[in-house]
Scaffold this active site. Sequence first.
Site, mmCIF file in Angstrom:
data_model
loop_
_atom_site.group_PDB
_atom_site.id
_atom_site.type_symbol
_atom_site.label_atom_id
_atom_site.label_comp_id
_atom_site.label_asym_id
_atom_site.label_seq_id
_atom_site.Cartn_x
_atom_site.Cartn_y
_atom_site.Cartn_z
ATOM 1 N N ARG A 44 0.865 -1.188 0.000
ATOM 2 C CA ARG A 44 0.000 0.000 0.000
ATOM 3 C C ARG A 44 0.894 1.228 0.000
ATOM 4 O O ARG A 44 2.067 1.138 0.405
ATOM 5 C CB ARG A 44 -0.861 0.021 1.275
ATOM 6 C CG ARG A 44 -1.836 -1.105 1.341
ATOM 7 C CD ARG A 44 -2.629 -1.064 2.650
ATOM 8 N NE ARG A 44 -3.458 -2.246 2.731
ATOM 9 C CZ ARG A 44 -3.698 -2.942 3.839
ATOM 10 N NH1 ARG A 44 -3.159 -2.568 4.985
ATOM 11 N NH2 ARG A 44 -4.465 -3.996 3.815
ATOM 12 N N ARG A 137 -10.487 3.735 5.145
ATOM 13 C CA ARG A 137 -9.031 3.558 5.008
ATOM 14 C C ARG A 137 -8.595 3.648 3.546
ATOM 15 O O ARG A 137 -7.430 3.945 3.253
ATOM 16 C CB ARG A 137 -8.616 2.218 5.630
ATOM 17 C CG ARG A 137 -7.132 2.097 5.850
ATOM 18 C CD ARG A 137 -6.759 0.836 6.618
ATOM 19 N NE ARG A 137 -6.913 -0.370 5.821
ATOM 20 C CZ ARG A 137 -6.631 -1.593 6.257
ATOM 21 N NH1 ARG A 137 -6.173 -1.766 7.479
ATOM 22 N NH2 ARG A 137 -6.800 -2.651 5.474
ATOM 23 N N ARG A 148 -12.656 -9.402 2.717
ATOM 24 C CA ARG A 148 -12.220 -9.119 4.089
ATOM 25 C C ARG A 148 -13.412 -9.130 5.056
ATOM 26 O O ARG A 148 -13.293 -9.582 6.195
ATOM 27 C CB ARG A 148 -11.465 -7.787 4.140
ATOM 28 C CG ARG A 148 -10.042 -7.940 3.651
ATOM 29 C CD ARG A 148 -9.335 -6.636 3.365
ATOM 30 N NE ARG A 148 -8.073 -6.928 2.684
ATOM 31 C CZ ARG A 148 -6.870 -6.893 3.246
ATOM 32 N NH1 ARG A 148 -6.733 -6.527 4.494
ATOM 33 N NH2 ARG A 148 -5.793 -7.205 2.556
HETATM 34 N N1 LIG Z 1 -10.949 2.990 17.731
HETATM 35 C C1 LIG Z 1 -11.010 3.425 16.475
HETATM 36 N N2 LIG Z 1 -11.962 4.298 16.117
HETATM 37 C C2 LIG Z 1 -12.042 4.762 14.840
HETATM 38 N N3 LIG Z 1 -11.208 4.395 13.842
HETATM 39 C C3 LIG Z 1 -10.244 3.513 14.145
HETATM 40 C C4 LIG Z 1 -10.088 2.981 15.458
HETATM 41 N N4 LIG Z 1 -9.039 2.136 15.457
HETATM 42 C C5 LIG Z 1 -8.554 2.129 14.195
HETATM 43 N N5 LIG Z 1 -9.268 2.958 13.411
HETATM 44 C C6 LIG Z 1 -9.086 3.210 11.958
HETATM 45 O O1 LIG Z 1 -9.570 2.049 11.295
HETATM 46 C C7 LIG Z 1 -8.777 1.758 10.148
HETATM 47 C C8 LIG Z 1 -8.272 0.327 10.256
HETATM 48 O O2 LIG Z 1 -7.300 0.248 11.285
HETATM 49 P P1 LIG Z 1 -5.972 -0.601 11.106
HETATM 50 O O3 LIG Z 1 -5.370 -0.357 9.762
HETATM 51 O O4 LIG Z 1 -5.127 -0.348 12.303
HETATM 52 O O5 LIG Z 1 -6.600 -2.063 11.147
HETATM 53 P P2 LIG Z 1 -5.878 -3.485 11.101
HETATM 54 O O6 LIG Z 1 -6.600 -4.350 12.055
HETATM 55 O O7 LIG Z 1 -4.417 -3.327 11.296
HETATM 56 O O8 LIG Z 1 -6.173 -3.946 9.607
HETATM 57 P P3 LIG Z 1 -5.344 -4.975 8.682
HETATM 58 O O9 LIG Z 1 -5.424 -6.300 9.341
HETATM 59 O O10 LIG Z 1 -6.075 -4.920 7.379
HETATM 60 O O11 LIG Z 1 -3.936 -4.472 8.557
HETATM 61 C C9 LIG Z 1 -7.655 2.777 10.103
HETATM 62 O O12 LIG Z 1 -7.983 3.769 9.159
HETATM 63 C C10 LIG Z 1 -7.628 3.346 11.530
HETATM 64 O O13 LIG Z 1 -7.215 4.695 11.551
HETATM 65 N N1 LIG Z 2 -1.648 -16.063 9.011
HETATM 66 C C1 LIG Z 2 -1.047 -14.879 8.809
HETATM 67 N N2 LIG Z 2 -1.797 -13.772 8.691
HETATM 68 C C2 LIG Z 2 -1.155 -12.605 8.517
HETATM 69 C C3 LIG Z 2 0.233 -12.511 8.443
HETATM 70 N N3 LIG Z 2 0.576 -11.204 8.250
HETATM 71 C C4 LIG Z 2 -0.577 -10.528 8.240
HETATM 72 N N4 LIG Z 2 -1.617 -11.356 8.398
HETATM 73 C C5 LIG Z 2 -3.052 -11.035 8.441
HETATM 74 O O1 LIG Z 2 -3.525 -10.817 7.125
HETATM 75 C C6 LIG Z 2 -4.658 -9.972 7.184
HETATM 76 C C7 LIG Z 2 -4.564 -8.913 6.129
HETATM 77 O O2 LIG Z 2 -3.471 -8.068 6.340
HETATM 78 P P1 LIG Z 2 -3.258 -6.776 5.422
HETATM 79 O O3 LIG Z 2 -1.951 -6.192 5.861
HETATM 80 O O4 LIG Z 2 -3.259 -7.233 4.009
HETATM 81 O O5 LIG Z 2 -4.429 -5.880 5.707
HETATM 82 C C8 LIG Z 2 -4.721 -9.397 8.613
HETATM 83 O O6 LIG Z 2 -5.742 -10.095 9.306
HETATM 84 C C9 LIG Z 2 -3.377 -9.763 9.178
HETATM 85 O O7 LIG Z 2 -3.447 -10.009 10.576
HETATM 86 C C10 LIG Z 2 0.986 -13.713 8.568
HETATM 87 O O8 LIG Z 2 2.231 -13.735 8.527
HETATM 88 N N5 LIG Z 2 0.310 -14.853 8.753
#
Ligand SMILES: Nc1ncnc2c1ncn2[C@@H]1O[C@H](COP(=O)(O)OP(=O)(O)OP(=O)(O)O)[C@@H](O)[C@H]1O
Ligand SMILES: Nc1nc2c(ncn2[C@@H]2O[C@H](COP(=O)(O)O)[C@@H](O)[C@H]2O)c(=O)[nH]1
Length: 197
Positions: A44, A137, A148
């Site tokens: 990204r 996002r 997703r």
């Molecule tokens: N408590 C909250 N309230 C509102 N928005 C939130 C909150 N926590 C996270 N966000 C927003 O929600 C979006 C998703 O959060 P984030 O990218 O951290 O999720 P993630 O679980 O890491 O997703 P992925 O597994 O796809 O990487 C982001 O744009 C973030 O700024």
């Molecule tokens: N089983 C695994 N899941 C993983 C790993 N690294 C990330 N993740 C999960 O994939 C989704 C999507 O991630 P994104 O970065 O494309 O948004 C998210 O639920 C991650 O937790 C891995 O090594 N193994």
Amino acid sequence: MSGPRPVVLSGPSGAGKSTLLKRLMKDYEGVFGFSVSHTTRNPRPGEEDGKDYHFVTREKMQEGIDNEDFIENAEFSGNMYGTSKSSIEDVQAQNLICILDVDIQGVKNIKKTDLNPIYISIQPPSLEILEKRLRDRQTETEESLQKRLEAARIDMELSKEPGVFDLIIINDDLEEAYELLKSALMEEIQKVQDANE
Ligand SMILES: Nc1ncnc2c1ncn2[C@@H]1O[C@H](COP(=O)(O)OP(=O)(O)OP(=O)(O)O)[C@@H](O)[C@H]1O
Ligand SMILES: Nc1nc2c(ncn2[C@@H]2O[C@H](COP(=O)(O)O)[C@@H](O)[C@H]2O)c(=O)[nH]1
């Protein structure tokens, strides 16, 4: 002396894992190390190869799996993801708390290993709020977003099974979620801080 316990952070895509994790790593510099996963998805904007993920082709990833380089791997939303043994070893060699961000399949597979992490699930308040966060996002195509959300439905069901997670945090208010995460990890944080004194 055994090192600090690793931490597995899981939960639906968009629930807020990376947001919480980035804050934790900033507030506790030199305490946590991120296990950099491999993935076949495209980077990204702003993501760095080797820092956020090792971005690889399917061929390269399959080669690593065949060589048994990974402790777990999974297909998620049309792409391959996996945790290499070396990504964990690199962090543990520095005596840091190793953080793994993996999906629910990863959780189930890590449970078959001897890693012995703390399992924490970050959950959204509802599927509707999750969808809004993912849309806002602006990282997904409509197709990827739907995949997703489907994975999120499964995750939200499986996570409720007793004994899968040590802690489930509902990330509604970010501050509250962060405080809960921090307190759950304080014993391990303290271990690393004490060792560095
Ligand atoms: N408590 C909250 N309230 C509102 N928005 C939130 C909150 N926590 C996270 N966000 C927003 O929600 C979006 C998703 O959060 P984030 O990218 O951290 O999720 P993630 O679980 O890491 O997703 P992925 O597994 O796809 O990487 C982001 O744009 C973030 O700024
Ligand atoms: N089983 C695994 N899941 C993983 C790993 N690294 C990330 N993740 C999960 O994939 C989704 C999507 O991630 P994104 O970065 O494309 O948004 C998210 O639920 C991650 O937790 C891995 O090594 N193994």
